[in-house]
Design a protein around this motif. Sequence first.
Motif, PDB file in Angstrom:
ATOM      1  N   ILE A 230     -69.956  -7.698 -17.441  1.00 54.85           N
ATOM      2  CA  ILE A 230     -69.053  -7.786 -16.712  1.00 54.85           C
ATOM      3  C   ILE A 230     -69.124  -9.158 -15.755  1.00 54.85           C
ATOM      4  CG2 ILE A 230     -67.897  -6.772 -14.588  1.00 54.85           C
ATOM      5  CD1 ILE A 230     -68.976  -4.221 -15.617  1.00 54.85           C
ATOM      6  N   GLN A 231     -70.062  -9.572 -15.135  1.00 53.12           N
ATOM      7  CA  GLN A 231     -70.285 -10.845 -14.626  1.00 53.12           C
ATOM      8  C   GLN A 231     -69.812 -11.881 -15.202  1.00 53.12           C
ATOM      9  OE1 GLN A 231     -74.017 -11.271 -12.383  1.00 53.12           O
ATOM     10  NE2 GLN A 231     -72.880 -11.897 -10.705  1.00 53.12           N
ATOM     11  N   MET A 232     -70.363 -12.024 -16.692  1.00 51.81           N
ATOM     12  CA  MET A 232     -70.132 -13.092 -17.523  1.00 51.81           C
ATOM     13  C   MET A 232     -68.725 -13.059 -17.729  1.00 51.81           C
ATOM     14  SD  MET A 232     -71.170 -13.592 -21.497  1.00 51.81           S
ATOM     15  CE  MET A 232     -69.709 -12.391 -21.703  1.00 51.81           C
ATOM     16  N   LEU A 233     -67.685 -12.084 -17.832  1.00 54.01           N
ATOM     17  CA  LEU A 233     -66.370 -12.088 -18.014  1.00 54.01           C
ATOM     18  C   LEU A 233     -65.634 -12.710 -16.721  1.00 54.01           C
ATOM     19  CD1 LEU A 233     -65.726  -8.787 -19.896  1.00 54.01           C
ATOM     20  CD2 LEU A 233     -65.828 -11.015 -20.962  1.00 54.01           C
ATOM     21  N   LEU A 234     -66.016 -12.096 -15.733  1.00 59.08           N
ATOM     22  CA  LEU A 234     -65.404 -12.618 -14.571  1.00 59.08           C
ATOM     23  C   LEU A 234     -65.456 -14.116 -14.486  1.00 59.08           C
ATOM     24  CD1 LEU A 234     -66.453  -9.817 -11.987  1.00 59.08           C
ATOM     25  CD2 LEU A 234     -64.243  -9.956 -13.052  1.00 59.08           C
ATOM     26  N   ILE A 235     -66.871 -14.677 -14.391  1.00 58.26           N
ATOM     27  CA  ILE A 235     -66.992 -15.987 -14.115  1.00 58.26           C
ATOM     28  C   ILE A 235     -66.598 -16.785 -15.441  1.00 58.26           C
ATOM     29  CG2 ILE A 235     -68.863 -17.978 -13.912  1.00 58.26           C
ATOM     30  CD1 ILE A 235     -70.457 -15.625 -12.666  1.00 58.26           C
ATOM     31  N   GLY A 236     -66.560 -16.324 -16.598  1.00 54.34           N
ATOM     32  CA  GLY A 236     -66.328 -17.259 -17.787  1.00 54.34           C
ATOM     33  C   GLY A 236     -64.823 -17.355 -17.958  1.00 54.34           C
ATOM     34  N   ILE A 237     -63.984 -16.204 -17.562  1.00 58.05           N
ATOM     35  CA  ILE A 237     -62.537 -16.606 -17.350  1.00 58.05           C
ATOM     36  C   ILE A 237     -62.113 -17.522 -16.202  1.00 58.05           C
ATOM     37  CG2 ILE A 237     -60.497 -15.307 -16.751  1.00 58.05           C
ATOM     38  CD1 ILE A 237     -61.549 -12.826 -17.790  1.00 58.05           C
ATOM     39  N   ALA A 238     -62.731 -17.851 -15.425  1.00 63.57           N
ATOM     40  CA  ALA A 238     -62.385 -18.580 -14.376  1.00 63.57           C
ATOM     41  C   ALA A 238     -62.827 -20.109 -15.025  1.00 63.57           C
ATOM     42  CB  ALA A 238     -63.167 -18.230 -13.064  1.00 63.57           C
ATOM     43  N   PHE A 239     -63.968 -20.047 -15.474  1.00 64.17           N
ATOM     44  CA  PHE A 239     -64.314 -21.596 -16.305  1.00 64.17           C
ATOM     45  C   PHE A 239     -63.280 -21.803 -17.299  1.00 64.17           C
ATOM     46  CE2 PHE A 239     -69.259 -20.758 -15.377  1.00 64.17           C
ATOM     47  CZ  PHE A 239     -68.877 -21.116 -14.047  1.00 64.17           C
ATOM     48  N   VAL A 240     -62.956 -21.042 -18.040  1.00 61.80           N
ATOM     49  CA  VAL A 240     -61.928 -21.424 -18.965  1.00 61.80           C
ATOM     50  C   VAL A 240     -60.613 -21.795 -18.386  1.00 61.80           C
ATOM     51  CG1 VAL A 240     -60.648 -20.580 -20.957  1.00 61.80           C
ATOM     52  CG2 VAL A 240     -63.277 -19.911 -20.747  1.00 61.80           C
ATOM     53  N   VAL A 241     -60.092 -20.916 -17.592  1.00 63.54           N
ATOM     54  CA  VAL A 241     -58.769 -21.512 -16.889  1.00 63.54           C
ATOM     55  C   VAL A 241     -58.908 -22.754 -16.149  1.00 63.54           C
ATOM     56  CG1 VAL A 241     -57.198 -20.758 -15.060  1.00 63.54           C
ATOM     57  CG2 VAL A 241     -58.333 -18.948 -16.856  1.00 63.54           C
ATOM     58  N   LYS A 242     -60.057 -23.274 -15.567  1.00 60.38           N
ATOM     59  CA  LYS A 242     -60.314 -24.276 -14.829  1.00 60.38           C
ATOM     60  C   LYS A 242     -60.558 -25.462 -15.769  1.00 60.38           C
ATOM     61  CE  LYS A 242     -60.159 -26.204 -10.996  1.00 60.38           C
ATOM     62  NZ  LYS A 242     -58.691 -26.452 -10.263  1.00 60.38           N
ATOM     63  N   ILE A 290     -63.832 -20.315  -4.355  1.00 54.91           N
ATOM     64  CA  ILE A 290     -63.865 -18.750  -3.561  1.00 54.91           C
ATOM     65  C   ILE A 290     -64.082 -17.742  -4.652  1.00 54.91           C
ATOM     66  CG2 ILE A 290     -62.948 -17.048  -2.087  1.00 54.91           C
ATOM     67  CD1 ILE A 290     -61.487 -19.410  -0.694  1.00 54.91           C
ATOM     68  N   TYR A 291     -63.302 -17.750  -5.694  1.00 59.22           N
ATOM     69  CA  TYR A 291     -63.277 -16.442  -6.503  1.00 59.22           C
ATOM     70  C   TYR A 291     -64.697 -16.815  -7.253  1.00 59.22           C
ATOM     71  CZ  TYR A 291     -62.578 -14.110 -10.816  1.00 59.22           C
ATOM     72  OH  TYR A 291     -62.667 -13.453 -11.989  1.00 59.22           O
ATOM     73  N   VAL A 292     -65.005 -17.811  -7.743  1.00 58.15           N
ATOM     74  CA  VAL A 292     -66.166 -17.935  -8.710  1.00 58.15           C
ATOM     75  C   VAL A 292     -67.611 -17.709  -7.923  1.00 58.15           C
ATOM     76  CG1 VAL A 292     -67.875 -19.582  -9.842  1.00 58.15           C
ATOM     77  CG2 VAL A 292     -65.471 -19.601 -10.424  1.00 58.15           C
ATOM     78  N   PHE A 293     -67.698 -18.021  -6.497  1.00 58.53           N
ATOM     79  CA  PHE A 293     -68.609 -17.794  -5.636  1.00 58.53           C
ATOM     80  C   PHE A 293     -68.963 -16.072  -5.430  1.00 58.53           C
ATOM     81  CE2 PHE A 293     -70.658 -17.202  -1.581  1.00 58.53           C
ATOM     82  CZ  PHE A 293     -71.892 -17.922  -1.594  1.00 58.53           C
ATOM     83  N   ILE A 294     -67.631 -15.514  -5.363  1.00 55.46           N
ATOM     84  CA  ILE A 294     -67.511 -14.163  -5.095  1.00 55.46           C
ATOM     85  C   ILE A 294     -67.950 -13.440  -6.447  1.00 55.46           C
ATOM     86  CG2 ILE A 294     -66.226 -12.161  -4.329  1.00 55.46           C
ATOM     87  CD1 ILE A 294     -64.412 -13.749  -2.544  1.00 55.46           C
TER      88      ILE A 294
END
Length: 387
Positions: A230-242, A290-294
């Motif tokens: 779950i943590q990989m999905l949350l962070i990975g989506i932000a990395f891809v979008v950015k 902020i999102y990635v840190f949380i």
Amino acid sequence: MPQVRFTIPTLSRTLIDIFIRFGLISLLAVSCFQIFKPFMSLILWSMILAITLYPLQTRLRGKVFDSEGRTATLIVFLVICVILVPSCMLGVALIDSVEHAMDIARSGRFQIPPPAESVMGWPLIGQRLYDFWMLAATDFTSLAEKLAPQIKIVVVALLGTARGVGVGLLIFVAALIVAGIFMAYGELGTRSAIQIASRISGPERGPRITALCTATVRAVAQGVVGIAFIQMLLIGIAFVVKAVPGAGLLALAVLLLGIMQLPATLITIPVILFVFATESVSVSSVVFAIYVFIAGLADNVLKPMLLGRGVDVPMPVVLIGALGGMVSGGVIGLFIGPVVLAVGYQLFWQWVEDAQQAVEGVEAIETVEIAEPTGTEARSDTRPAGG
């Protein structure tokens, strides 16, 4: 001259025999432990993996192969592919990145963009961060010479961590192969575990303790892997979008760190710094940070929700056992700690309930003994005269 004979009493002879047997059994136990000690970590990991993967074995049984051994071999092969292939890709990518960074450093083409003026206005750290950033952008060579001792310590620590990860992967593969052997004889192993637990704690508690240990190991394993995914999905989506370079590999690194119970902030914080260094400070970069840190701290919220599912003990017991076991015994303590604490919790309350039942039984007997004379007197009082 008559001979004097000394006779050893029967009780003393029995005690001597008991001490001799106890000493021999203790010597045998210590010798067995010393021989088994080098393989203890491997066997424990194998048991944990076998308990975790055995439900998959029961689902695939008869659907792909009729043989238990072939089904277990298929599962082991698939898990090795799932673990080793991404790990090898990550290792090759890291080596290429290090070589590319060394080439840039040797050619002198490495440049850090100067900070924006708005960085100076950040509270608490704005001025210091601005000065440090500006020095790195204008005179990186002198900054590197000044930080050389700290950089050396960090590099040595990273190399030691990489070596530990490599050794851990080899142990994991070996444990997975042994776990396949355990799964091939899963029913026999289950009966053996129940017999051992029944011999130690009694025939009534044995099956329940065995089921508790099995459920605890599976809950912790599924919770750890599920939280990491779950943590990989949350962070990975932000990395891809950015559009962070190497977003897929970084997300895979987050997954591996989560499985090894290392904080995801080891990946998220450097990425946040990279984004601020390559882009100007804007609303999107601040929201991303902020999102990635949380999201990197999400495991602290998800662990209490997922670790205790399916276990017949309160969730705080499993959580405390997992955290305490990880602190005292490393990654393997993450699984052993909840099992030990859950079994101890169940035995403690069973002991409390047995004592309470014994007290209630004594009170019931006393009540019956007191009530019987009273009933006799009542019957004698109601008998007709002359009866």
